[in-house]
Structures are given as structure tokens and as C-alpha cells.
Design a protein around this motif. Structure first.
Motif, mmCIF file in Angstrom:
data_model
loop_
_atom_site.group_PDB
_atom_site.id
_atom_site.type_symbol
_atom_site.label_atom_id
_atom_site.label_comp_id
_atom_site.label_asym_id
_atom_site.label_seq_id
_atom_site.Cartn_x
_atom_site.Cartn_y
_atom_site.Cartn_z
ATOM 1 N N VAL A 78 -7.314 -0.841 -4.829
ATOM 2 C CA VAL A 78 -5.893 -0.489 -4.883
ATOM 3 C C VAL A 78 -5.712 0.991 -4.561
ATOM 4 C CG1 VAL A 78 -3.877 -0.295 -6.384
ATOM 5 C CG2 VAL A 78 -5.362 -2.302 -6.545
ATOM 6 N N LEU A 79 -6.554 1.816 -5.165
ATOM 7 C CA LEU A 79 -6.467 3.253 -4.914
ATOM 8 C C LEU A 79 -6.759 3.552 -3.442
ATOM 9 C CD1 LEU A 79 -8.321 4.562 -8.104
ATOM 10 C CD2 LEU A 79 -5.857 4.571 -7.650
ATOM 11 N N ALA A 116 0.825 -1.205 0.000
ATOM 12 C CA ALA A 116 0.000 0.000 0.000
ATOM 13 C C ALA A 116 0.862 1.259 0.000
ATOM 14 C CB ALA A 116 -0.937 -0.001 1.202
ATOM 15 N N GLU A 151 2.208 1.765 -3.417
ATOM 16 C CA GLU A 151 1.161 2.340 -4.271
ATOM 17 C C GLU A 151 1.027 3.834 -4.003
ATOM 18 O OE1 GLU A 151 -0.732 1.007 -6.634
ATOM 19 O OE2 GLU A 151 -2.099 2.680 -6.941
ATOM 20 N N ALA A 152 1.026 4.205 -2.742
ATOM 21 C CA ALA A 152 0.876 5.612 -2.375
ATOM 22 C C ALA A 152 2.020 6.458 -2.946
ATOM 23 C CB ALA A 152 0.815 5.755 -0.862
ATOM 24 N N VAL A 207 -5.257 9.828 -7.821
ATOM 25 C CA VAL A 207 -6.437 8.951 -7.826
ATOM 26 C C VAL A 207 -7.279 9.246 -9.059
ATOM 27 C CG1 VAL A 207 -8.651 8.537 -6.689
ATOM 28 C CG2 VAL A 207 -6.536 8.552 -5.343
ATOM 29 N N ALA A 261 -6.356 1.580 -0.863
ATOM 30 C CA ALA A 261 -5.245 1.139 -0.026
ATOM 31 C C ALA A 261 -4.129 2.178 -0.033
ATOM 32 C CB ALA A 261 -4.721 -0.208 -0.534
ATOM 33 N N GLY A 262 -3.868 2.754 -1.190
ATOM 34 C CA GLY A 262 -2.831 3.779 -1.296
ATOM 35 C C GLY A 262 -3.144 5.008 -0.465
#
Lengths: 199, 199
Positions: free
Chosen positions: B181-182, A157, A160-161, B169, B184-185
Motif C-alpha cells: 500500500v505504501l 493509489a 493513498e498518496a 511512510v 503504491a502511494g
DNA sequence: CCTATCTTGGAATGATCGTTCCAAGATAGG
DNA sequence: CCTATCTTGGAACGATCATTCCAAGATAGG
């Protein structure tokens, strides 16, 4: 027996990539491509096919020439947190100063225009996204091994961030965002994920 | 004495905004605008001027109709961290499901095409950026007042970081990114800035 | 040197771009 | 009802779009 090409397709593709990157692929006409490469329309179509295929090829070339080296460097940098910091510092510098200042990132720019676009393009974008996230994750694991990653975080995560953060830097830089503002933003994120260095 | 308009410019502008949002402003021809609005070219040009001005007007309308309510809600939400979390959850939901799924954000999309574009457009983008960052900052101050903000953070930089997250996003959602996924980020980022709730 | 085969320059294609223009239609004050 | 004034539909404009096509040029095996 036959004639052979009077130009180097590799060089031509580099020129097209640069043109699409700077001007935007959709906004660039074939006439501009002809002028930038010095090729004739015949050679262009014989070598690369229509514009859609040319666009995909140029995007692939961008990944290879621009993204790949940076991603590989990030993935191979075992320093941990400094690797991530260096990645972002170089990113902001490349986006705001030098030869390609305010060009943004071809991959990022393509995201905005890929809505409803050919699936081929979207797959390239997804592959790049996975590659960047994997490189981020590798750097994060290195940071964790050094005890610099804040406990309890999900590396996937966080990767991804950070990847999303990079996209936004690319995006905002093309619209003219200031380097120090972007840097302050990414520093805040990286700092939040990490623990202060022991001394 | 004169004749009056046979249509409502407000309604027409809403239709144009929706069209530009979904299809992309640059990729949309006047013929499509004519079809979507039901107006004639004469009325279109007499009311809104050329395409460039129409694009700016549609972008302004997007800010007013789509962004503004969300930004105001965020700025007015005094709950602190839950306000920020709710903002992102609604953002991801709006970008990935429902009527406007995979449309992205008109402001974000415009960033990618604003390179070298008219300064008028860029100013609109900057104003929106400042507004979103200010709303984020207000929510962060509320979180700080409740002791939920990690100490030692620069609220301005954190607000910038969260704003950049939101852009990313929007960008990724248009290319088909998965909602979880977004989420979680963004959760990883918000969590990293905040302290766990006391109980 | 000959010739089969590919490449090249550049004209030409039809489609679509944004924009302009004008006659016909609609409106409302007089 | 008349008429000045604006709006409307839609044809028409030149420019540019991506693409196709063909004659002329270049190449290299025979």
C-alpha cells in the motif's frame, strides 16, 4: 434511588481530548486531567476506566469532533480538484494558525507512539486512515468525471498518496514547519495529479 | 593519573539510539537504558548528562548512522528518477521488513513528541528536513537533466512534497501499514512528477 | 423523612520516574 | 609503590506515575 453524576461526561471527554491533543497523551499525567476537567480521580475512573481506555475514548472523540466533519465535507464536495485543494488549504491553515496552531493532529501524533501499543488504538488509526482515503478517492472520482484527473492514474493509489501527504503536513506542522512551505509541497502533488483547467 | 572509562561511549550511544528508536525515547526509562547498555547510572550521567541531553545525542547519532548514508546515497545517485524510486523502495523495505520492521524512523517519531519540546531537538529535526529535501532536489535536478522531469515543475516544491511523502511512510509503517500500500502511494507520486522513459 | 445506592473528594498505595551522592575500585604519572 | 584523580556500583532521593480505597455527600424511590 442512587445519586446521579454531578458533571457531563461529554464535556469532560472533550476537555480530555483537547488536553491530550495539545500536550500529548502519553506525556499527560492523570493529575493534569483532573485539573483540566475539575473532576476527582474517583469520578474519572468510575466514568472512563483507566488511562488506556481514556486515551482510546479521547482519540475516538477526536475522530468524531475534529476529523469527521472535515472528511465528510471532503467526501461531499463534488467540485473535484477544488475540493482537494480546499481540503489541504484548510488543513495547513488549521495546523499553522489559530487556536490549535502547532498542535498537529491527534491521530497523526498517535501513530508515532502506537508502536507496540494496544491493538485497539491501532484499529482506530486504521479506520481513520481508510476513511480519509475513501474521502480522497471520492473527490478524485469527481475530478475524473470533470476531466481534470490526469489519465492513466490509479485513483486508489493517488488517494493513498494524498492521504500520506496530509499526515506529513500534520507531523511537520507540530515541529514548527512554515505554512507556505507545506502549501507549496501539497500544491506540487495536487498539481501533478491534475490537468490544468480548460477555459 | 586518573582512571579511564571502562566502556566505549560510542558503543553505548549506539545502544541507546537503538533502544529509543524501537521503544520511543519518552517511553523509555533510565532503568531500561542502564540495562541495555550495561552501564551504571553514574557512568551514564557522567558521560551523557541527563536524559534530555542523552535524547538529543541519540537523535544526532541516528542521523549520522541511519539517515546520513541514505541521504548521501540519494544525493550522489545521478541516475535521476531511478534514484528516487530506489530511495523509496529501500525505505519501504526497511520500514516494513527486516531487523527494524515497524520501528518507524526516530526522526519522524520525534516530530510527534517535539511539540513544546526543547528547541535543540527541533533544530535537529529541521536540519534533517533540509538535508533530505536537498538530497531529493539533487536527484530531481538529475532527472530534469535527463528530460525525465515533467516540465513546469518547481523542483523545490517537488522536493518538499517527496520529503513529506517519506515522513508519512515512516509514520504509517510504525502503525503497521502494509508495504504494498505504501509503495503504491509513493509510486503514484513519483510517477506523477515524471515522464515515461523514452525507448 | 428514610434509606438504599451511587458519586465525590481526597488520602494513600506501591511502582517508577530522573537524578544525586558516596564509598570503593581502577588507573597512571611520579 | 604511592597517591591524586577519575570511574564505578548501587543505595537513596524526592517527585510523579496510574490506580485503589473509603468515609462523607448527594440523590430519588418509597
Amino acid at each position: 434511588m442512587p445519586d446521579v453524576k454531578h458533571f457531563d461526561p461529554e464535556v469532560a471527554l472533550d476537555q480530555v481530548m483537547t488536553l491530550f491533543w495539545r500536550r500529548g497523551a502519553e506525556a499527560t499525567g492523570i493529575a493534569e486531567v483532573v485539573q483540566a476537567t475539575g473532576l476527582s480521580r474517583s469520578s474519572l475512573y468510575a466514568t472512563f476506566g483507566g488511562k488506556e481506555r481514556l486515551q482510546a475514548a479521547a482519540l475516538g472523540r477526536y475522530l468524531e469532533r475534529q476529523s469527521r466533519p472535515v472528511l465528510d465535507a471532503l467526501a461531499a464536495d463534488t467540485r473535484g480538484v477544488p475540493a482537494i485543494t480546499a481540503f489541504f488549504e484548510r488543513l495547513v491553515a488549521a495546523r499553522c494558525t489559530g487556536e490549535h496552531a502547532r498542535w498537529g493532529c491527534l491521530v497523526t501524533n498517535t501513530h508515532a507512539t502506537a508502536g507496540g501499543g494496544p491493538p485497539e488504538i491501532r484499529e482506530i488509526l486504521d479506520r481513520h486512515h481508510d476513511a480519509l482515503r475513501a474521502a480522497m478517492r471520492a473527490a478524485l472520482e469527481a475530478a475524473r468525471a470533470k476531466g481534470r484527473l490526469r489519465p492513466g492514474l490509479d485513483p486508489e493509489a493517488v488517494a493513498e498518496a494524498l492521504t500520506l501527504q496530509a499526515y506529513a503536513v500534520n507531523l511537520r506542522s507540530r515541529a514548527g514547519a512554515e505554512a507556505d512551505v507545506l502549501l507549496a509541497g501539497v500544491r506540487a502533488v495536487v498539481d501533478a495529479f491534475t490537468l490544468a483547467e480548460e477555459r
